[in-house]
Design an enzyme around this catalytic site. Structure first.
Site, mmCIF file in Angstrom:
data_model
loop_
_atom_site.group_PDB
_atom_site.id
_atom_site.type_symbol
_atom_site.label_atom_id
_atom_site.label_comp_id
_atom_site.label_asym_id
_atom_site.label_seq_id
_atom_site.Cartn_x
_atom_site.Cartn_y
_atom_site.Cartn_z
ATOM 1 N N SER A 42 0.910 -1.334 -0.300
ATOM 2 C CA SER A 42 0.194 -0.001 0.045
ATOM 3 C C SER A 42 0.840 0.940 -0.078
ATOM 4 O O SER A 42 2.137 1.157 0.164
ATOM 5 C CB SER A 42 -1.070 0.118 1.416
ATOM 6 O OG SER A 42 -0.247 0.055 1.754
ATOM 7 N N ASP A 91 6.462 -10.423 8.206
ATOM 8 C CA ASP A 91 6.247 -9.932 10.119
ATOM 9 C C ASP A 91 7.491 -8.785 10.045
ATOM 10 O O ASP A 91 8.409 -9.329 10.538
ATOM 11 C CB ASP A 91 5.895 -9.919 10.616
ATOM 12 C CG ASP A 91 5.912 -8.998 12.237
ATOM 13 O OD1 ASP A 91 5.970 -8.273 11.903
ATOM 14 O OD2 ASP A 91 5.143 -9.950 12.897
ATOM 15 N N TYR A 208 8.362 8.034 16.160
ATOM 16 C CA TYR A 208 8.776 7.539 14.321
ATOM 17 C C TYR A 208 10.040 8.862 14.469
ATOM 18 O O TYR A 208 10.600 8.558 13.136
ATOM 19 C CB TYR A 208 7.274 8.299 13.814
ATOM 20 C CG TYR A 208 7.512 8.389 11.925
ATOM 21 C CD1 TYR A 208 6.891 7.575 11.316
ATOM 22 C CD2 TYR A 208 7.845 9.599 11.582
ATOM 23 C CE1 TYR A 208 6.993 6.714 10.599
ATOM 24 C CE2 TYR A 208 7.073 9.683 10.264
ATOM 25 C CZ TYR A 208 7.586 8.572 9.647
ATOM 26 O OH TYR A 208 7.415 8.057 8.308
ATOM 27 N N LYS A 212 13.839 7.446 12.626
ATOM 28 C CA LYS A 212 13.757 7.994 10.609
ATOM 29 C C LYS A 212 14.820 8.351 11.665
ATOM 30 O O LYS A 212 16.073 8.690 10.439
ATOM 31 C CB LYS A 212 12.954 8.383 10.437
ATOM 32 C CG LYS A 212 11.507 7.639 10.362
ATOM 33 C CD LYS A 212 12.109 6.716 9.312
ATOM 34 C CE LYS A 212 10.286 6.768 8.774
ATOM 35 N NZ LYS A 212 10.339 5.113 7.613
ATOM 36 N N ILE A 241 3.076 13.029 2.876
ATOM 37 C CA ILE A 241 2.787 12.363 1.223
ATOM 38 C C ILE A 241 1.414 11.695 1.220
ATOM 39 O O ILE A 241 0.747 11.384 2.667
ATOM 40 C CB ILE A 241 3.984 11.592 0.462
ATOM 41 C CG1 ILE A 241 4.829 11.312 0.749
ATOM 42 C CG2 ILE A 241 3.067 10.578 -0.925
ATOM 43 C CD1 ILE A 241 5.725 13.086 -0.177
ATOM 44 N N THR A 243 -1.415 10.060 1.489
ATOM 45 C CA THR A 243 -1.256 8.284 1.066
ATOM 46 C C THR A 243 -1.896 8.043 2.733
ATOM 47 O O THR A 243 -2.185 9.287 3.728
ATOM 48 C CB THR A 243 -0.165 7.788 1.334
ATOM 49 O OG1 THR A 243 0.971 7.669 2.955
ATOM 50 C CG2 THR A 243 0.338 8.077 0.316
#
Length: 365
Positions: A42, A91, A208, A212, A241, A243
């Site tokens: 996805s 996974d 996050y 990153k 983005i 999404t």
């Protein structure tokens, strides 16, 4: 130790020149490559898969979502006729699951090897790290570190396995910035997927941001040491983005600003995958804007078609150099703020409506 420098040190630490994104490349250069991508069922991962399959690459998707992954493969088979696109359940937080995925990818590869590994799998969700528990609780509850597990540990597993299998790619040669991408199919390439959060903090997403930032640190370290092993390492750092990974709350917080487009992320990643001459470079993908560079080096937002202007969504952040990247960050943030100001209240209102619709379950794929 004295001043001894190994003879191969300069040769070992090699990096291709800055990328001029105005120079065209051919997506068809991916034809014949076998590409393994995690999290490709996805988002822009699925965009990668579609684009590379359309141009003749064999693609193996490793993803935890069986329903979406299987449906994507069937659609690509039907629409492109490329039958060398496969889904493997994986996974990324489970070591053995990743080992099994790599073994299956080699088995499915038309030439018995892997040319490019894309460490794309990642998640974003509400992060409770700063809100550990109720203050009335006897002791804090164990935090949910799933974001770190997927976005950091999973990437480390993928990287470790990539270094094993890329060097076992039959018929491949060590990476070389003087190679001919039009004829070089057998490659040894690791593409890491970072984020704008690799370069700048994300206030409400500490996990996050930490994960990153770790991907950026991994890139900077590997970039300097991969060449002797014949492996080229590159990085993409998408901005926000449009999404489903962008949660409704995040959309509300950035409402009024512009988001990047999937097709521009696909374009940037394809350039890095297809062009075997690119070693140790990073690209940021943001909203498409028309800019003009001032004498002091900073960009200003201008009208499309203005003399000396450039329209772009892809930027080189010089992520290998801290001094350069700090200056680039300040410049980029100022530009994004200019975009937000230009969109005004109408842009904010439209973004809020979309965020509320997504929160209510409308518009999700």
């Amino acid at each position: 130790m004295g001043s001894y420098i190994p003879e191969n040190m300069v040769k070992a630490i090699r990096q291709s020149p800055p990328i001029d994104v105005s120079i065209p490349y051919e997506a068809a250069w991916v034809k014949g490559k076998t590409i393994l991508i995690t999290g490709g069922a996805s988002g822009f991962g699925a965009g990668f898969v579609r684009h590379w399959a359309e141009h003749g690459a064999a693609v193996i998707i490793g993803d935890i979502n069986v329903e979406k992954g299987s449906a994507l493969v069937q659609t690509i088979h039907r629409e492109t006729g490329n039958q060398n696109v496969h889904f493997v359940h994986c996974d990324v937080t489970d070591w053995q699951s990743q080992v099994d995925m790599f073994k299956e990818a080699v088995r499915l590869s038309p030439h018995g090897g892997i040319d490019t590994v894309v460490a794309n799998a990642g998640i974003a969700k509400r992060d409770m790290l700063q809100q550990p528990s109720k203050l009335s609780a006897a002791e804090p509850a164990k935090p949910d570190l799933k974001i770190m597990d997927v976005n950091c540990t999973g990437v480390m597993y993928t990287t470790h396995l990539a270094y094993y299998w890329l060097r076992r790619n039959p018929g491949s040669e060590p990476c070389d910035m003087d190679s001919q991408p039009a004829t070089r199919t057998r490659d040894r390439h690791l593409l890491l997927v970072g984020s704008i959060a690799s370069l700048a903090p994300i206030a409400i997403q500490p996990q996050y941001g930490a994960a990153k930032h770790a991907v950026l640190g991994l890139f900077r370290s590997l970039r300097s040491t991969s060449h002797p092993q014949g492996i080229r390492v590159n990085l993409i750092c998408p901005y926000f983005i449009d999404t489903p990974i962008i949660t409704p709350l995040s959309r509300m917080l950035i409402a009024g600003g512009a988001m990047g487009r999937v097709e521009d992320v696909v374009d940037a990643a394809t350039r890095l995958v297809a062009d075997s001459r690119i070693l140790g470079r990073a690209l940021v993908i943001g909203p498409k804007v028309t800019v003009k560079q001032k004498e002091d080096g900073e960009w200003e937002l201008v009208n499309k078609g203005e003399e000396g202007s450039t329209e772009t969504a892809v930027w080189e952040p010089y992520a290998d150099d801290w001094l350069e990247v700090d200056a680039w960050d300040r410049n980029f943030v100022k530009l994004i703020n200019s975009v937000q100001a230009a969109r005004g209240w109408a842009g904010w209102a439209g973004d809020m409506v979309k965020a509320i619709k997504l929160a209510l379950g409308y518009g999700r794929s």
